[in-house]
Motif scaffolding. Structure first.
Motif, PDB file in Angstrom:
ATOM      1  N   VAL A   1       1.604  25.624  -6.497  1.00  0.00           N
ATOM      2  CA  VAL A   1       1.836  24.450  -5.667  1.00  0.00           C
ATOM      3  C   VAL A   1       3.256  23.967  -5.917  1.00  0.00           C
ATOM      4  CG1 VAL A   1       1.176  22.055  -5.213  1.00  0.00           C
ATOM      5  CG2 VAL A   1      -0.600  23.774  -5.676  1.00  0.00           C
ATOM      6  N   THR A   2       4.043  23.909  -4.848  1.00  0.00           N
ATOM      7  CA  THR A   2       5.407  23.377  -4.921  1.00  0.00           C
ATOM      8  C   THR A   2       5.346  21.927  -4.458  1.00  0.00           C
ATOM      9  OG1 THR A   2       6.327  25.558  -4.468  1.00  0.00           O
ATOM     10  CG2 THR A   2       7.783  23.662  -4.137  1.00  0.00           C
ATOM     11  N   VAL A   3       5.793  21.021  -5.341  1.00  0.00           N
ATOM     12  CA  VAL A   3       5.665  19.589  -5.098  1.00  0.00           C
ATOM     13  C   VAL A   3       7.005  18.991  -4.703  1.00  0.00           C
ATOM     14  CG1 VAL A   3       4.933  17.390  -6.086  1.00  0.00           C
ATOM     15  CG2 VAL A   3       3.820  19.514  -6.833  1.00  0.00           C
ATOM     16  N   ASP A   4       7.035  18.332  -3.572  1.00  0.00           N
ATOM     17  CA  ASP A   4       8.189  17.583  -3.094  1.00  0.00           C
ATOM     18  C   ASP A   4       7.615  16.301  -2.478  1.00  0.00           C
ATOM     19  OD1 ASP A   4      10.748  16.844  -2.431  1.00  0.00           O
ATOM     20  OD2 ASP A   4      10.943  18.264  -0.771  1.00  0.00           O
ATOM     21  N   PRO A   5       7.435  15.252  -3.296  1.00  0.00           N
ATOM     22  CA  PRO A   5       6.650  14.085  -2.891  1.00  0.00           C
ATOM     23  C   PRO A   5       7.096  13.413  -1.608  1.00  0.00           C
ATOM     24  CG  PRO A   5       7.186  13.967  -5.203  1.00  0.00           C
ATOM     25  CD  PRO A   5       7.981  15.099  -4.632  1.00  0.00           C
ATOM     26  N   PHE A   6       6.108  13.047  -0.822  1.00  0.00           N
ATOM     27  CA  PHE A   6       6.298  12.291   0.407  1.00  0.00           C
ATOM     28  C   PHE A   6       5.469  11.023   0.269  1.00  0.00           C
ATOM     29  CE2 PHE A   6       5.265  11.196   4.830  1.00  0.00           C
ATOM     30  CZ  PHE A   6       6.534  11.175   5.372  1.00  0.00           C
ATOM     31  N   LEU A   7       6.135   9.898   0.209  1.00  0.00           N
ATOM     32  CA  LEU A   7       5.502   8.610  -0.050  1.00  0.00           C
ATOM     33  C   LEU A   7       5.828   7.656   1.095  1.00  0.00           C
ATOM     34  CD1 LEU A   7       3.966   7.099  -2.388  1.00  0.00           C
ATOM     35  CD2 LEU A   7       6.197   6.411  -3.223  1.00  0.00           C
ATOM     36  N   VAL A   8       4.818   6.932   1.549  1.00  0.00           N
ATOM     37  CA  VAL A   8       4.978   5.954   2.618  1.00  0.00           C
ATOM     38  C   VAL A   8       4.441   4.622   2.119  1.00  0.00           C
ATOM     39  CG1 VAL A   8       4.319   5.341   4.973  1.00  0.00           C
ATOM     40  CG2 VAL A   8       4.702   7.731   4.385  1.00  0.00           C
ATOM     41  N   ALA A   9       5.116   3.529   2.471  1.00  0.00           N
ATOM     42  CA  ALA A   9       4.672   2.197   2.070  1.00  0.00           C
ATOM     43  C   ALA A   9       4.280   1.387   3.292  1.00  0.00           C
ATOM     44  CB  ALA A   9       5.772   1.478   1.308  1.00  0.00           C
ATOM     45  N   ASP A  10       3.265   0.535   3.107  1.00  0.00           N
ATOM     46  CA  ASP A  10       2.829  -0.387   4.136  1.00  0.00           C
ATOM     47  C   ASP A  10       2.724  -1.773   3.503  1.00  0.00           C
ATOM     48  OD1 ASP A  10       1.713  -1.720   6.275  1.00  0.00           O
ATOM     49  OD2 ASP A  10      -0.108  -0.518   6.364  1.00  0.00           O
ATOM     50  N   LEU A  11       3.357  -2.755   4.096  1.00  0.00           N
ATOM     51  CA  LEU A  11       3.364  -4.105   3.536  1.00  0.00           C
ATOM     52  C   LEU A  11       2.329  -5.014   4.182  1.00  0.00           C
ATOM     53  CD1 LEU A  11       7.226  -4.719   3.363  1.00  0.00           C
ATOM     54  CD2 LEU A  11       5.703  -3.816   1.602  1.00  0.00           C
TER      55      LEU A  11
ATOM     56  N   ALA B   1       0.860  -1.185   0.000  1.00  0.00           N
ATOM     57  CA  ALA B   1       0.000   0.000   0.000  1.00  0.00           C
ATOM     58  C   ALA B   1       0.893   1.231   0.000  1.00  0.00           C
ATOM     59  CB  ALA B   1      -0.910   0.004   1.217  1.00  0.00           C
ATOM     60  N   LEU B   2       0.716   2.096  -0.998  1.00  0.00           N
ATOM     61  CA  LEU B   2       1.494   3.326  -1.106  1.00  0.00           C
ATOM     62  C   LEU B   2       0.617   4.505  -0.711  1.00  0.00           C
ATOM     63  CD1 LEU B   2       3.232   2.644  -4.535  1.00  0.00           C
ATOM     64  CD2 LEU B   2       4.204   2.365  -2.247  1.00  0.00           C
ATOM     65  N   ASP B   3       1.087   5.307   0.223  1.00  0.00           N
ATOM     66  CA  ASP B   3       0.361   6.494   0.663  1.00  0.00           C
ATOM     67  C   ASP B   3       1.101   7.716   0.167  1.00  0.00           C
ATOM     68  OD1 ASP B   3      -0.960   8.573   1.907  1.00  0.00           O
ATOM     69  OD2 ASP B   3      -0.688   7.819   3.938  1.00  0.00           O
ATOM     70  N   PHE B   4       0.505   8.398  -0.818  1.00  0.00           N
ATOM     71  CA  PHE B   4       1.052   9.650  -1.335  1.00  0.00           C
ATOM     72  C   PHE B   4       0.377  10.756  -0.541  1.00  0.00           C
ATOM     73  CE2 PHE B   4       1.107  13.220  -4.369  1.00  0.00           C
ATOM     74  CZ  PHE B   4       2.449  13.250  -4.683  1.00  0.00           C
TER      75      PHE B   4
END
Length: 191
Positions: free
Chosen positions: A178-188, A158-161
């Motif tokens: 909008v200034t974009v600097d992606p923050f992504l979290v993963a859950d297995l 599961a990817l949480d953007f």
């Protein structure tokens, strides 16, 4: 209901067993399935539609495997309270330690709402202030907790953007920026 609970516990036990140690030799052959979903925390965006041009899983040895057969358009504002199944991919067995998500912003539709309730389409920039057309986000999975693919054992990623953490909105001009600097979290974990 008891049967479904027993099946769920059995699947969880198999997944937990598959996540433990093991060398690459026991995972070298075959392929397994992984379900990949997207979600997002709540934010102030009315629309945040971008194209996911590719999603790759990277093995411990550096081998990259495509997990998205075709580009997909996603509106992240639609996934604040639920997960959207992005793909179910059959990938070679192994331990995967990275996820590479390539986002295409060239036709993005990002709309924000100001304090008065006015909705405007935003101009997008990267963290250096340049007009944004594409971004590649590499996520290292937690050390000691890789995504393990084993034939016959379901796996989940599961990817949480996080829109709020990934975007800074400036409403001071006539057009929101909008200034974009992606923050992504993963859950297995398997839901």
């Amino acid at each position: 209901l008891k049967i479904f609970s027993a099946i769920g516990l059995g699947l969880a036990a198999l997944l937990a067993a598959g996540c433990g140690g093991g060398g690459s030799s026991d995972l070298a052959s075959g392929a397994g399935d992984v379900s990949i979903s997207l979600t997002d925390a709540a934010g102030d965006f009315v629309a945040y539609s971008v194209d996911i041009s590719s999603l790759q899983l990277v093995k411990q040895n550096g081998t990259k495997v495509s997990a998205l057969p075709t580009a997909s358009r996603v509106d992240f504002t639609q996934y604040t309270d639920l997960s959207e199944l992005l793909t179910v991919a059959s990938v070679p067995s192994g331990s995967y330690t990275q996820v590479i998500l390539n986002l295409d912003y060239s036709n993005a539709d990002v709309e924000v709402e100001d304090a008065s309730g006015n909705v405007q389409k935003a101009t997008l920039h990267d963290s250096a202030g340049n007009p944004l057309t594409a971004l590649s986000v590499t996520l290292d999975l937690a050390s000691g907790n890789p995504l393990v693919i084993i034939p016959g054992v379901p796996a989940s990623l599961a990817l949480d953007f996080d829109l709020s953490a990934s975007n800074q909105v400036d409403l001071s001009g006539s057009t929101p920026v909008v200034t974009v600097d992606p923050f992504l979290v993963a859950d297995l974990s398997l839901d």
